[in-house]
Every structure is written in structure tokens, then in C-alpha cells.
Design a protein around this motif. Structure first.
Motif, PDB file in Angstrom:
ATOM      1  N   VAL A 190       0.824  -1.075   0.087  1.00  0.00           N
ATOM      2  CA  VAL A 190      -0.141  -0.143   0.033  1.00  0.00           C
ATOM      3  C   VAL A 190       0.949   1.326   0.052  1.00  0.00           C
ATOM      4  O   VAL A 190       0.477   2.161  -0.884  1.00  0.00           O
ATOM      5  CB  VAL A 190      -1.038  -0.024   1.111  1.00  0.00           C
ATOM      6  CG1 VAL A 190      -1.390   1.318   1.213  1.00  0.00           C
ATOM      7  CG2 VAL A 190      -1.958  -1.111   1.163  1.00  0.00           C
ATOM      8  N   THR A 191       1.911   1.251   0.788  1.00  0.00           N
ATOM      9  CA  THR A 191       2.816   2.331   0.960  1.00  0.00           C
ATOM     10  C   THR A 191       3.455   2.730  -0.443  1.00  0.00           C
ATOM     11  O   THR A 191       3.380   3.655  -0.906  1.00  0.00           O
ATOM     12  CB  THR A 191       3.957   2.291   1.991  1.00  0.00           C
ATOM     13  OG1 THR A 191       3.200   2.130   3.369  1.00  0.00           O
ATOM     14  CG2 THR A 191       4.814   3.437   1.937  1.00  0.00           C
ATOM     15  N   ALA A 192       4.067   1.582  -1.251  1.00  0.00           N
ATOM     16  CA  ALA A 192       4.695   1.616  -2.258  1.00  0.00           C
ATOM     17  C   ALA A 192       3.909   2.234  -3.319  1.00  0.00           C
ATOM     18  O   ALA A 192       4.290   3.201  -4.287  1.00  0.00           O
ATOM     19  CB  ALA A 192       5.210   0.289  -2.596  1.00  0.00           C
ATOM     20  N   VAL A 193       2.673   1.447  -3.403  1.00  0.00           N
ATOM     21  CA  VAL A 193       1.718   1.824  -4.552  1.00  0.00           C
ATOM     22  C   VAL A 193       1.250   3.367  -4.494  1.00  0.00           C
ATOM     23  O   VAL A 193       1.187   4.131  -5.254  1.00  0.00           O
ATOM     24  CB  VAL A 193       0.471   0.848  -4.486  1.00  0.00           C
ATOM     25  CG1 VAL A 193      -0.462   1.573  -5.512  1.00  0.00           C
ATOM     26  CG2 VAL A 193       0.875  -0.444  -5.051  1.00  0.00           C
ATOM     27  N   PHE A 194       0.779   3.826  -3.141  1.00  0.00           N
ATOM     28  CA  PHE A 194       0.595   5.119  -2.979  1.00  0.00           C
ATOM     29  C   PHE A 194       1.447   6.172  -3.392  1.00  0.00           C
ATOM     30  O   PHE A 194       1.162   7.385  -3.950  1.00  0.00           O
ATOM     31  CB  PHE A 194      -0.079   5.509  -1.378  1.00  0.00           C
ATOM     32  CG  PHE A 194      -1.310   4.942  -1.221  1.00  0.00           C
ATOM     33  CD1 PHE A 194      -1.893   4.091  -2.056  1.00  0.00           C
ATOM     34  CD2 PHE A 194      -1.946   5.113  -0.168  1.00  0.00           C
ATOM     35  CE1 PHE A 194      -3.313   3.633  -1.952  1.00  0.00           C
ATOM     36  CE2 PHE A 194      -2.938   4.681   0.318  1.00  0.00           C
ATOM     37  CZ  PHE A 194      -3.956   4.015  -0.485  1.00  0.00           C
ATOM     38  N   GLU A 195       2.994   5.851  -3.097  1.00  0.00           N
ATOM     39  CA  GLU A 195       3.965   6.805  -3.293  1.00  0.00           C
ATOM     40  C   GLU A 195       4.114   6.657  -4.676  1.00  0.00           C
ATOM     41  O   GLU A 195       4.546   7.891  -5.197  1.00  0.00           O
ATOM     42  CB  GLU A 195       5.281   6.338  -2.449  1.00  0.00           C
ATOM     43  CG  GLU A 195       6.377   7.374  -2.693  1.00  0.00           C
ATOM     44  CD  GLU A 195       5.971   8.786  -2.158  1.00  0.00           C
ATOM     45  OE1 GLU A 195       6.686   9.827  -2.355  1.00  0.00           O
ATOM     46  OE2 GLU A 195       5.091   8.849  -1.206  1.00  0.00           O
ATOM     47  N   PHE A 196       4.041   5.557  -5.414  1.00  0.00           N
ATOM     48  CA  PHE A 196       4.358   5.518  -6.895  1.00  0.00           C
ATOM     49  C   PHE A 196       3.364   6.588  -7.578  1.00  0.00           C
ATOM     50  O   PHE A 196       3.768   7.205  -8.389  1.00  0.00           O
ATOM     51  CB  PHE A 196       4.309   3.978  -7.348  1.00  0.00           C
ATOM     52  CG  PHE A 196       4.614   3.914  -8.849  1.00  0.00           C
ATOM     53  CD1 PHE A 196       5.763   3.505  -9.070  1.00  0.00           C
ATOM     54  CD2 PHE A 196       3.791   4.219  -9.793  1.00  0.00           C
ATOM     55  CE1 PHE A 196       6.137   3.101 -10.418  1.00  0.00           C
ATOM     56  CE2 PHE A 196       4.006   3.627 -11.195  1.00  0.00           C
ATOM     57  CZ  PHE A 196       5.320   3.343 -11.455  1.00  0.00           C
ATOM     58  N   GLN A 197       2.349   6.218  -7.370  1.00  0.00           N
ATOM     59  CA  GLN A 197       1.180   7.088  -7.811  1.00  0.00           C
ATOM     60  C   GLN A 197       1.417   8.509  -7.751  1.00  0.00           C
ATOM     61  O   GLN A 197       1.164   9.700  -8.423  1.00  0.00           O
ATOM     62  CB  GLN A 197      -0.024   6.794  -7.417  1.00  0.00           C
ATOM     63  CG  GLN A 197      -1.303   7.214  -8.157  1.00  0.00           C
ATOM     64  CD  GLN A 197      -1.925   8.597  -7.654  1.00  0.00           C
ATOM     65  OE1 GLN A 197      -1.611   8.727  -6.232  1.00  0.00           O
ATOM     66  NE2 GLN A 197      -2.507   9.510  -8.411  1.00  0.00           N
ATOM     67  N   ALA A 198       1.742   8.848  -6.389  1.00  0.00           N
ATOM     68  CA  ALA A 198       1.910  10.363  -5.894  1.00  0.00           C
ATOM     69  C   ALA A 198       3.009  11.052  -6.826  1.00  0.00           C
ATOM     70  O   ALA A 198       2.935  12.094  -7.222  1.00  0.00           O
ATOM     71  CB  ALA A 198       1.893  10.435  -4.139  1.00  0.00           C
ATOM     72  N   VAL A 199       4.064  10.419  -7.124  1.00  0.00           N
ATOM     73  CA  VAL A 199       5.413  10.697  -7.453  1.00  0.00           C
ATOM     74  C   VAL A 199       5.180  10.853  -8.959  1.00  0.00           C
ATOM     75  O   VAL A 199       5.588  11.615  -9.605  1.00  0.00           O
ATOM     76  CB  VAL A 199       6.695  10.116  -7.048  1.00  0.00           C
ATOM     77  CG1 VAL A 199       7.991  10.396  -7.843  1.00  0.00           C
ATOM     78  CG2 VAL A 199       6.714  10.083  -5.479  1.00  0.00           C
ATOM     79  N   TRP A 200       4.772   9.722  -9.494  1.00  0.00           N
ATOM     80  CA  TRP A 200       4.356   9.393 -10.922  1.00  0.00           C
ATOM     81  C   TRP A 200       3.647  10.808 -11.428  1.00  0.00           C
ATOM     82  O   TRP A 200       3.837  11.227 -12.647  1.00  0.00           O
ATOM     83  CB  TRP A 200       3.775   8.117 -11.366  1.00  0.00           C
ATOM     84  CG  TRP A 200       3.722   8.068 -12.808  1.00  0.00           C
ATOM     85  CD1 TRP A 200       2.622   8.604 -13.569  1.00  0.00           C
ATOM     86  CD2 TRP A 200       4.592   7.327 -13.644  1.00  0.00           C
ATOM     87  NE1 TRP A 200       2.861   7.917 -15.081  1.00  0.00           N
ATOM     88  CE2 TRP A 200       4.185   7.375 -14.887  1.00  0.00           C
ATOM     89  CE3 TRP A 200       5.890   6.535 -13.486  1.00  0.00           C
ATOM     90  CZ2 TRP A 200       4.796   6.607 -15.883  1.00  0.00           C
ATOM     91  CZ3 TRP A 200       6.486   5.975 -14.498  1.00  0.00           C
ATOM     92  CH2 TRP A 200       5.874   5.954 -15.724  1.00  0.00           C
TER      93      TRP A 200
END
Length: 290
Positions: free
Chosen positions: A207-217
Motif C-alpha cells: 500500500v505504501t509503495a503503490v500510494f507513493e508510486f502514484q503520488a510521484v508519478w
């Protein structure tokens, strides 16, 4: 007589429940369509020639793949995607690792001032981004990193208060008896974290990785602040440049803008579908649902 009468009174409840389910299903379907429609429209518009982009047809009257060939020639989209992937992967790895370490410390260890430090950490979430924007820019400017990709990911080396809170709640839900048994068997603190805590917390980490991936992308603000040269643009910053050039610059190549939007949105959608099972598990577990 009494039993048959009570059974007759219960019968009307079933049709009511069925009607209620149908109404809920219809409402959820309508809401889902409202959210999905913009993305469907974007995909449809990417297969249309310039004059038909805004005709609001879901099925294009004139179907063409030329936009997907032209967009790579009109803009360095491949370079922007590479820059975005580089920044996103580094930022995601850094924030996930550091936030996990900090959250584990708050969840497992007891030390003086722990609760005060944790509340101060949560209090930092209340600060608007505009408050720290100028001081952070001045720091990176002093380090001579403005105009590079470093400010877009290096800030994540210090973790994130939101992810620390999310992971701490998950760690606190793990059975402490497992860690106590491992400690009795001679496991070190690092072994507890690496061999027990991390495998058990995989949903929360995803969850942490996907949320951050979407936020930075999809982040546009920081690239607008720190990037100057088109060779260092990320996808959102590049799309902004394309919009300025092809949308408002007098050329009106909206078909290229929407096509670039599709190309850059697909990776996030694919990532979500791959990780959706872990996302649901991580969110429900973090909320205390077992």
C-alpha cells in the motif's frame, strides 16, 4: 396458526431486501461509470483525428493510430518516461524503507518521549506544503541541485509522516507473542524486523509503495519548481509543456496531448490492477479489520 401468521409477516421483508440490493447496485454502477467515463473518453479521443477530439463520441467515427506514432516524434516522451521512472522508483524505495524503519521503532520499542515524538510527527502533517516550499527550495539551491532530478526523490530519504502512521498501526496489530518467542530463541532486533515483521507486513508495504508510486508519478508541483531543462522533465512536467505548446500556443494539437495522457496514465492503472489484492488487504488490516 400463530406460526403461519408470523411466517406470513416475515415474507414481505425478502422482496424489500432484494429491492434495496438492486437500488444499491444501480447507485454503485452509476457512480463507477461517472469515475470511469473521463478515462474512457481520454482513450477514445486518442484514436481520433484532430477535428473529432471533442465530438464526445465514445466510439470514434474515424479510427486512427497516427496519434500514437506522432506523439513520440513531436516530444521526447521516451526520455520523460525514463526520467519519471527513475525518480518514481527511487522515491518509492526510499520512502518505503525509511518510513518502515521509523514506524517499527515507534511500534515495537518503548523509550522516554516516544509518544511525544510520535504526536510531533503527526503534527507535521498539519503543515501545508506551501509553508515549507520556499525553505526547502533554498536548501536545494544552496546544494546546487536545482535543475536536477535529485530534489524530486531525495526528500523521501527522511520518510513520510503519513506512511509512518499507517505502518505503525499495522505493526501494532501483529501478535507480540511471535516476537517474544523469537527473542527467547536468540533473535536479534534486526532479525525480528527483517525475518518476521517485514514478511508479515507485506500488504501494508505494498500500500505504501503503490500510494507513493502514484503520488510521484503524477506530481507536477515539484517538477515545475525544480526542473528547467526539457531533458530533465518528468512526464507531468512534459505534459504541461505539451499543453502550452500544442494546446494554448496556437497549434491546437489536442490529439497529441490526450494521446500522451493515455501513454502516461496506463502504467499507474496497470500497477493498481496488479497490486489491488494487497492494497485492499493492507488498508483493511491497517484499519483494524481482521
Amino acid at each position: 396458526m400463530t406460526a403461519s401468521a408470523s411466517a406470513g409477516e416475515r415474507r414481505p421483508a425478502r422482496p424489500r431486501r432484494r429491492v434495496a440490493r438492486w437500488l444499491v447496485g444501480i447507485a454503485l454502477t452509476a457512480i463507477s461509470l461517472a469515475f470511469v467515463y473521463p478515462f474512457v473518453w481520454l482513450i477514445s479521443a486518442s484514436f481520433k483525428p484532430r477535428g473529432e477530439v471533442f465530438d464526445n463520441r465514445i466510439l470514434p467515427e474515424t479510427f486512427t493510430f497516427d496519434n500514437y506514432l506522432s506523439v513520440w516524434q513531436e516530444a521526447p516522451l521516451a526520455l520523460w518516461l525514463a526520467n519519471t521512472a527513475f525518480v518514481t522508483v527511487l522515491a518509492t524505495v526510499c520512502v518505503t524503507l525509511t518510513s518502515t524503519l521509523v514506524a517499527w521503532g515507534f511500534a515495537y520499542y518503548e523509550f522516554p518521549g516516544r509518544d511525544l515524538l510520535f504526536w510531533l510527527l503527526l503534527g507535521s502533517m498539519m503543515l501545508p506544503g506551501a509553508v515549507t516550499m520556499i525553505p526547502v527550495f533554498l536548501i536545494w539551491n544552496q546544494l546546487d541541485q536545482v535543475g536536477t532530478l535529485t530534489p524530486l526523490w531525495a526528500q523521501n530519504l527522511f520518510g513520510s509522516a503519513f506512511y509512518v502512521f499507517l505502518l505503525r498501526q499495522f505493526f501494532r496489530g501483529l501478535p507480540r507473542s511471535v516476537f517474544e518467542a523469537a527473542t527467547v530463541d536468540g533473535a536479534s532486533a534486526w532479525t525480528l524486523f527483517r525475518r518476521i515483521a517485514l514478511p508479515l507486513s507485506k500488504p501494508a508495504l505494498v500500500v505504501t509503495a503503490v500510494f507513493e508510486f502514484q503520488a510521484v508519478w503524477t506530481d507536477l508541483m515539484r517538477p515545475l519548481i525544480y526542473l528547467r531543462d526539457s531533458d530533465t522533465f518528468t512526464v507531468p512536467r512534459g505534459l504541461k509543456a505539451m499543453l502550452d505548446q500544442f494546446g494554448f500556443g496556437g497549434q491546437w494539437h489536442w490529439e497529441l496531448v490526450v494521446t500522451a495522457g493515455v501513454v502516461t496514465t496506463v502504467p499507474v492503472v496497470v500497477l493498481f490492477f496488479i497490486a489491488q489484492r494487497h492494497i485492499v488487504r493492507g488498508i483493511t488490516a491497517g484499519g483494524g479489520v481482521r
